[in-house]
Design an enzyme around this catalytic site. Structure first.
Site, PDB file in Angstrom:
ATOM      1  N   THR A  10       9.833   3.992   4.820  1.00 45.97           N
ATOM      2  CA  THR A  10       9.411   3.504   3.503  1.00 45.97           C
ATOM      3  C   THR A  10       8.095   4.161   3.077  1.00 45.97           C
ATOM      4  OG1 THR A  10      10.424   1.394   4.032  1.00 45.97           O
ATOM      5  CG2 THR A  10       8.892   1.400   2.196  1.00 45.97           C
ATOM      6  N   LYS A 100      -1.356   0.142  11.292  1.00 52.87           N
ATOM      7  CA  LYS A 100      -2.392  -0.829  11.709  1.00 52.87           C
ATOM      8  C   LYS A 100      -2.308  -1.172  13.189  1.00 52.87           C
ATOM      9  CE  LYS A 100       1.061  -2.359   9.295  1.00 52.87           C
ATOM     10  NZ  LYS A 100       1.679  -2.842   8.136  1.00 52.87           N
ATOM     11  N   GLU A 124      -7.141   4.100   5.383  1.00 52.95           N
ATOM     12  CA  GLU A 124      -7.285   3.163   4.265  1.00 52.95           C
ATOM     13  C   GLU A 124      -6.042   2.284   4.094  1.00 52.95           C
ATOM     14  OE1 GLU A 124     -10.067   2.745   1.872  1.00 52.95           O
ATOM     15  OE2 GLU A 124      -8.778   0.984   1.737  1.00 52.95           O
ATOM     16  N   VAL A 127      -4.876  -1.492   6.023  1.00 44.40           N
ATOM     17  CA  VAL A 127      -5.192  -2.873   5.610  1.00 44.40           C
ATOM     18  C   VAL A 127      -5.032  -2.981   4.102  1.00 44.40           C
ATOM     19  CG1 VAL A 127      -6.938  -4.696   5.567  1.00 44.40           C
ATOM     20  CG2 VAL A 127      -6.909  -3.059   7.459  1.00 44.40           C
ATOM     21  N   ILE A 131      -4.609  -1.647  -1.736  1.00 41.06           N
ATOM     22  CA  ILE A 131      -5.938  -2.141  -2.151  1.00 41.06           C
ATOM     23  C   ILE A 131      -7.031  -1.315  -1.482  1.00 41.06           C
ATOM     24  CG2 ILE A 131      -7.488  -4.140  -2.205  1.00 41.06           C
ATOM     25  CD1 ILE A 131      -5.082  -5.916  -1.668  1.00 41.06           C
ATOM     26  N   ASP A 196       0.753  -8.939  12.425  1.00 41.32           N
ATOM     27  CA  ASP A 196       0.341  -7.916  11.450  1.00 41.32           C
ATOM     28  C   ASP A 196      -1.009  -8.294  10.821  1.00 41.32           C
ATOM     29  OD1 ASP A 196       1.151  -5.569   9.607  1.00 41.32           O
ATOM     30  OD2 ASP A 196       0.684  -7.175   8.204  1.00 41.32           O
ATOM     31  N   LYS A 200      -4.813  -6.448  11.161  1.00 42.98           N
ATOM     32  CA  LYS A 200      -5.643  -6.093   9.990  1.00 42.98           C
ATOM     33  C   LYS A 200      -7.032  -6.741  10.082  1.00 42.98           C
ATOM     34  CE  LYS A 200      -1.591  -5.296   7.104  1.00 42.98           C
ATOM     35  NZ  LYS A 200      -0.562  -5.956   6.294  1.00 42.98           N
TER      36      LYS A 200
HETATM   37  N1  HSE Z   1       4.590  -5.887   6.607  1.00 46.22           N
HETATM   38  C1  HSE Z   1       3.324  -5.684   5.995  1.00 46.22           C
HETATM   39  C2  HSE Z   1       3.069  -6.809   4.995  1.00 46.22           C
HETATM   40  C3  HSE Z   1       3.319  -4.342   5.319  1.00 46.22           C
HETATM   41  O1  HSE Z   1       4.015  -7.516   4.669  1.00 46.22           O
HETATM   42  O2  HSE Z   1       1.949  -6.976   4.544  1.00 46.22           O
HETATM   43  C4  HSE Z   1       1.988  -3.903   4.836  1.00 46.22           C
HETATM   44  O3  HSE Z   1       1.067  -3.788   5.863  1.00 46.22           O
END
Ligand code: HSE
Length: 412
Positions: A10, A100, A124, A127, A131, A196, A200
């Site tokens: 993606t 990440k 960049e 995270v 943004i 995740d 971050k």
């Molecule tokens: N799986 C992550 C999310 C993708 O849903 O934020 C972006 O880091």
């Protein structure tokens, strides 16, 4: 000068799309006469892709090509991404990543290798998707001591919670929709269990407080235990449930860092952040609070951040940006149970009146909350602020109730 992209999923395909679509303006912004895409590394076949002549399955094609100066890593995962990125940095190539997991686990190591080899390692996109957050913290807010960071850092879980809050949708249906929209990780466990968001907040805390913060040291809870019933009580309380990652500088050279669902009151700047959007609040000693808001996941928003890093690398060829953090230290992140918080508790009891009396006796002041269609044997309340371990000990001491949900109340 050439670039290569490793991983055509993606984000990687989005990077190629943005890079080629805006190629003319990108070249101008880089100050280079030439910056072209030479390789795309992926083990899969893409026979109908317009860039099919650029595909390779051999990492060495990129590693050994001196014309390739900047490599984008969008493969995800720790291995072989770590081995590939270290080899590329050692070979004198700058690397840009959206990964990440890689930065949270190996950031200090890779930044050191980049430093030793006078090249850049930028992330960049790791995270907040599209943004701008890493560069603003490291450059625009550089005059500040950052005291705290708190944010909605995962688009998938924010999307799921928004669907539960606004559409009364089931968790499973909302997750399926998030996956169809390309927000979720390959294995959505990383999203819904909070890993995740944890990665971050580790990256942000490392950057803000100057020492590497490892995911293992951060207490992490996901959203799988949040129910529509919790959502309804919290709505009546005047708040919403959000997955919040937060980190704070403590007075003793240590920090706190936690990821968990939190009750966020409507007055908070984070309360109206819906769908796949992320928001990150940074509290600096000179700036006060500043909030970064935007699309935290998705193909093109994430590609936007990756390509900006590519441009930065091209602008800094043969120059190392001063950027990064130092090694971690033992017990750098304090035990979350030592931190002050208020708790939202949903519980069942055989005798509700007796249970409420017991709760008041143990906790002193609490705020009871109700909801529509509240079952006869269920009730909910919010405690005052106190050290979390004391609150849990008090809760455990009440034999008249059976807690079903315990959710921290955010003070952001
Ligand atoms: N799986 C992550 C999310 C993708 O849903 O934020 C972006 O880091």
């Amino acid at each position: 000068m050439y670039i290569a992209v490793m991983g055509y999923g993606t984000v990687g395909s989005g990077v190629v799309e943005v890079f080629l679509k805006n190629h003319d303006s990108i070249i101008k912004k880089c100050g280079q006469s030439q910056l072209d895409l030479k390789y795309i590394l992926d083990l899969r076949d893409f026979p109908n892709d317009p860039n099919k002549d650029k595909f390779t399955k051999d990492f060495n094609d990129i590693l050994n090509d001196d014309e390739v100066k900047i490599v984008v890593e969008t493969m995800g995962g720790l291995h072989p991404a770590f081995e590939f990125v270290s080899s590329l940095l050692k070979a004198g190539k700058s690397v840009v990543t959206s990964n990440k997991e890689l930065v949270a686990a190996k950031g200090y190591e890779l930044l050191s290798i980049a430093d030793e080899n006078n090249v850049n390692f930028l992330f960049e996109a790791s995270v907040g998707g599209g943004i701008p957050i890493i560069r603003p913290i490291s450059q625009c807010l550089a005059a500040n001591e950052i005291d705290e960071i708190a944010g909605i850092l995962n688009g998938t879980t924010n999307f799921i919670l928004t669907m539960m809050i606004e559409k009364n949708m089931s968790f499973d249906d909302a997750l399926k929709l998030a996956q169809e929209n390309g927000y979720a990780e390959k294995d959505p466990t990383a999203d819904i269990e909070g890993h995740d968001a944890c990665r971050k907040i580790c990256i942000l805390a490392s950057l803000c407080f100057g020492k590497h913060v490892y995911p293992e040291s951060v207490h992490t809870e996901g959203i799988t235990k949040v129910t529509l019933s919790d959502v309804a009580y919290v709505n009546n309380l005047g708040g919403v449930i959000k997955l919040i990652g937060r980190a704070k500088r403590l007075g003793n050279g240590k920090i706190s860092a936690v990821v968990s669902p939190c009750v966020v009151m409507a007055s908070s700047q984070l309360a109206n952040v819906s769908d796949v959007f992320n928001a990150i609040l940074v509290r600096g000693d000179a700036i006060g609070d500043v909030v970064f808001y935007g699309r935290g996941a998705g193909k093109l928003p994430t590609a936007s951040a990756v390509v900006a890093d590519v441009i930065d690398c091209a602008k800094h060829t043969n120059r190392k940006k001063i950027f990064g953090w130092g090694p971690s230290e033992d017990d750098y992140v304090v035990d979350y149970r030592e931190l002050d918080t208020a708790l939202f508790v949903r519980a069942t009891a055989d005798d509700i009146e007796k249970a409420k009396k017991a709760v008041k006796k143990v906790f002193g002041t609490v705020k009871f909350v109700s909801r529509d269609n509240q079952p006869e044997n269920e009730f909910a309340f919010v405690t005052d602020n106190e050290k979390e371990k004391e609150l849990i000990a008090k809760l455990d001491s009440i034999s008249e109730i059976k807690p079903c949900s315990v959710i921290r109340v955010s003070d952001y």
